[in-house]
Design an enzyme around this catalytic site. Sequence first.
Site, PDB file in Angstrom:
ATOM      1  N   TYR A 146       0.848  -1.185   0.000  1.00  0.00           N
ATOM      2  CA  TYR A 146       0.000   0.000   0.000  1.00  0.00           C
ATOM      3  C   TYR A 146       0.884   1.235   0.000  1.00  0.00           C
ATOM      4  CZ  TYR A 146      -3.457   3.434   1.607  1.00  0.00           C
ATOM      5  OH  TYR A 146      -4.277   4.534   1.718  1.00  0.00           O
ATOM      6  N   ASP A 241       9.523   2.714  -0.621  1.00  0.00           N
ATOM      7  CA  ASP A 241       8.529   3.367   0.223  1.00  0.00           C
ATOM      8  C   ASP A 241       8.869   3.031   1.674  1.00  0.00           C
ATOM      9  OD1 ASP A 241       6.378   4.224   1.677  1.00  0.00           O
ATOM     10  OD2 ASP A 241       4.856   3.377   0.350  1.00  0.00           O
ATOM     11  N   LYS A 269       5.351   9.197   8.796  1.00  0.00           N
ATOM     12  CA  LYS A 269       5.157   8.644  10.131  1.00  0.00           C
ATOM     13  C   LYS A 269       6.166   9.169  11.143  1.00  0.00           C
ATOM     14  CE  LYS A 269       2.660   4.585   8.443  1.00  0.00           C
ATOM     15  NZ  LYS A 269       1.305   4.942   8.877  1.00  0.00           N
TER      16      LYS A 269
END
Length: 433
Positions: A146, A241, A269
């Site tokens: 994702y 990623d 994050k």
Amino acid sequence: MPFDLSKSRALQQRAERVIPGGVDSPARAFKSVGGDPPIIVRGSGARMWDADGNEYIDYVGSWGPLILGHAPSKVIEAIMDAACNGTSFGASTPAEADLAEIVLSAFPHMQKVRFVNSGTEATMSAIRLARAYTKRKYIVKFEGCYHGHADALLVKAGSGVATLGIPGSAGVPDEFVQFTIALPFNDAEAVELAFKKFKHQIACMIVEPVVGNMGCVSPAKGYLEHLRKVTEREKSVLIFDEVMTGFRVAFGGAQELFGIHSDLTTLGKIIGGGLPVGAYGGRSEIMNLVSPLGPMYQAGTLSGNPLAMAAGLATLRYLREQKNEIYPRLDKLSNELIVGVAAAAKDAGISICHNRVGSMFTWFFTRGPVTDWASASKSDTKAFGRFFHGMLDNGVYLPPSQFEAAFLSTAHSEQDIQQTIAAAKQAFAVAHA
């Protein structure tokens, strides 16, 4: 005995009248596990409390950013100091360069970085940049990975898409995804075949070097090296990623852990210390194509927001200062936790397998091994749902999806680990009864 969630239930029903599903991100709705989601009102250290006063040991950590736990004093103080000077200016601040420098120090192959507001923005921008650099159209992604909710990246995606059991998303025209090639993770031959079929047409390959969005899945030995070799040979851009793994599996992310670097890296994050943030970066040759230096346009009113920069700086500075103690301790406690819960399942006669890289991990309710989306999807999601609620009833808050990684923080103690293993023994006993 299940916790009383009457106040949480009332708050959820109120939210459902004004917010789709009562949530601003799908996994929070508990659709895959059933029951009422606790409405959280406070966090401190490794614990959270809901509106009904119930206390939980938290292994979600805001889905990864809270590596120092909830409300660490250094981060809160940095946010408050920044807020006293103003929350946003729409102009540059010194903190942006401060945070950029510490990010670049952790990822030495990265020469320039651009801050944005989310992981979705970071991956979307990195792919646009890769296309601008190569002047090619096709992108390669991997099933179960994702990379945010940009249209072209929702093809066979993980995270909430996997949790809800949908193949992609309504509202995404076929024309938007016709240049997206989705391949099975950990399958080197599939990569070779794709590059052979679309020779000199693939702009980039984007991958989670450690997958966290179909549950935690590590790369097979030599797999990342193969991706690096193929993209270099074919003059395609390799994008790691590291929104989830950056500063999580090591200070320098998966690239430090595995000794491999990508052409572009996306982050998020942890670099925002729990506030909204994202970033993409790489060598100057590529990054200088970004506006205002080059023709690839990307902008954001709140990009480089001073509160997020302050929180990120406080977090990364602490991690840098204490990395020789923090990461080995996280690794040790995470291993103790995941092995202890697995042993409790075995004692109860329940088949599970587990994956872990550093302080991110998943228990899969299948015999395993889990190496890709095909094997992850064989998990018994109903059994996971029973386990999830058994843990919740015993004061342990796990990701409410079989297909999301869990996380440990520096605030978790040996006592928290033992309490969690004890809760698992009770949850498995009830599930097996």
